[in-house]
Enzyme design. Structure first.
Site, mmCIF file in Angstrom:
data_model
loop_
_atom_site.group_PDB
_atom_site.id
_atom_site.type_symbol
_atom_site.label_atom_id
_atom_site.label_comp_id
_atom_site.label_asym_id
_atom_site.label_seq_id
_atom_site.Cartn_x
_atom_site.Cartn_y
_atom_site.Cartn_z
ATOM 1 C CG ASP A 32 -2.007 -1.005 1.192
ATOM 2 O OD1 ASP A 32 -2.294 -1.501 0.098
ATOM 3 O OD2 ASP A 32 -2.583 -1.304 2.254
ATOM 4 C CE LYS A 84 -8.414 2.887 -0.612
ATOM 5 N NZ LYS A 84 -9.842 2.663 -0.800
ATOM 6 N N GLY A 133 -1.053 -1.126 8.924
ATOM 7 C CA GLY A 133 -1.802 -1.559 10.102
ATOM 8 C C GLY A 133 -1.955 -3.058 10.143
ATOM 9 C CB THR A 183 -4.854 -2.017 14.355
ATOM 10 O OG1 THR A 183 -5.724 -1.246 13.525
ATOM 11 C CG2 THR A 183 -5.321 -1.920 15.802
ATOM 12 C CG MET A 234 -9.774 5.380 6.582
ATOM 13 S SD MET A 234 -10.325 4.015 5.502
ATOM 14 C CE MET A 234 -11.324 3.057 6.675
#
Length: 250
Positions: free
Chosen positions: A34, A56, A88, A117, A170
Site C-alpha cells: 500500500d 491508494k 496496520g 493496528t 479514515m
C-alpha cells in the site's frame, strides 16, 4: 504450502513490525504494498524482490482492488513467494476479504500475518488505555468513511449509549458530520476527543478537544497524513492533566 502472505505493516514505525513479518519480507520474491506503508518497512524487503506500489492515498488509486487481486494470483502462479504488505492490520479495514477470496478461488495457499493496528499504536503513544475498569468496558472500531465517500450508516445512538471508547479510522474528511450525528444521538458535546495524525511516526501530531470542538480544531490545522480519532471518557485526562497537555502541545 502458502505462497502468498498478507502481512500487516503496522502503523508506521518499522520497529513495531513483527519478527515474522520481517522474516517473510526478507525472503519474498514479490512485494505488493500500500502507498501508506512506511518506506523504512519496505526497505526490509529482499533486495532482489520486485516491489510494486498498488495502494491508494487521498482517494487516488494506483490500482483497483480487482487489479490487485489479479496481480496476486498471477504472481503466485509463477511459483514465487509473494507478500501483500498492508498498513496496520490486514483484517481491520484492510480489504483482505476480497484478496483472500481471489486466492481461494485460484486454489492458492496463503497466510495472514497480523500487524499492530492504528488504534493500539495511537493509544500507546498517547499513554491512554482504550478500556478502563469503571469507565469504559468496550472498544468500538469503526470507519469514518462511507462506501460512497460520505458519512457511514452507523447506528450512532447505539454507539453513543454503549459508553465505550470509539476509535474512528479514515474520519478526517467526515469529522464535522460524524460529530453532529453523535451529538444529535445524545452524546454530550463535552465528550473528550483526540485526533492523532501519523501515529507511531516522528511526524505524529495530536489535536485534543471535545466532540464539539475537534472538527473546528482540525479545520484550522488540517492533517496531511493518516488520521485516527478517539472519543470517550477514558480521554478525560488529556483535558485536565497539565503534564499531558504540555506533551500534546503543537
Amino acid at each position: 504450502m502458502s505462497r502468498v502472505f498478507l502481512i500487516g505493516a503496522g502503523p508506521g514505525d518499522p520497529e513495531l513490525l513483527t519478527l515474522k513479518a520481517a522474516r517473510l519480507l526478507a525472503q519474498a520474491s514479490v512485494v505488493l504494498h500500500d502507498s501508506l506503508v512506511d518506506p523504512r518497512v519496505i526497505m526490509l524487503a529482499n533486495a532482489r524482490a520486485k516491489i510494486i506500489d498498488v495502494g491508494k492515498r487521498c482517494g487516488r488509486h494506483s490500482a483497483s482492488q480487482a487489479e490487485i487481486c489479479a496481480m496476486l494470483v498471477e504472481e503466485a502462479q509463477t511459483g514465487q513467494m509473494v507478500v501483500r504488505l498492508k498498513g496496520g492490520d490486514p483484517m481491520i479495514f484492510g480489504r483482505a476479504t476480497e484478496e483472500m477470496e481471489a486466492l481461494r478461488a485460484a486454489g492458492i495457499g496463503f497466510e495472514v500475518v497480523p500487524g499492530i493496528t492504528a488504534a493500539s499504536a495511537a493509544a500507546a503513544g498517547a499513554q491512554i488505555s482504550l478500556t478502563q475498569r469503571g469507565i469504559s468496558r468496550s472498544l468500538h472500531i469503526i470507519t469514518g468513511h462511507g462506501a460512497e465517500g460520505g458519512l457511514p450508516a452507523h447506528d450512532y445512538a447505539a454507539l453513543t449509549k454503549s459508553g465505550g471508547t470509539l476509535a474512528i479510522y479514515m474520519g478526517g474528511e467526515t469529522l464535522p458530520g460524524l460529530a453532529a450525528h453523535f451529538i444529535e444521538a445524545g452524546m454530550e458535546p463535552t465528550m473528550p476527543a483526540l485526533l492523532i495524525e501519523n501515529a507511531s511516526q516522528p511526524t505524529i501530531r495530536h489535536l485534543r478537544g471535545t466532540i464539539a470542538t475537534l472538527p473546528g480544531l482540525h479545520a484550522a490545522r488540517r492533517a496531511s497524513g493518516p488520521v485516527l480519532i478517539l472519543i470517550g471518557e477514558v480521554l478525560s485526562e488529556i483535558l485536565v492533566n497539565t503534564a499531558v497537555e504540555h506533551a500534546f502541545a503543537g
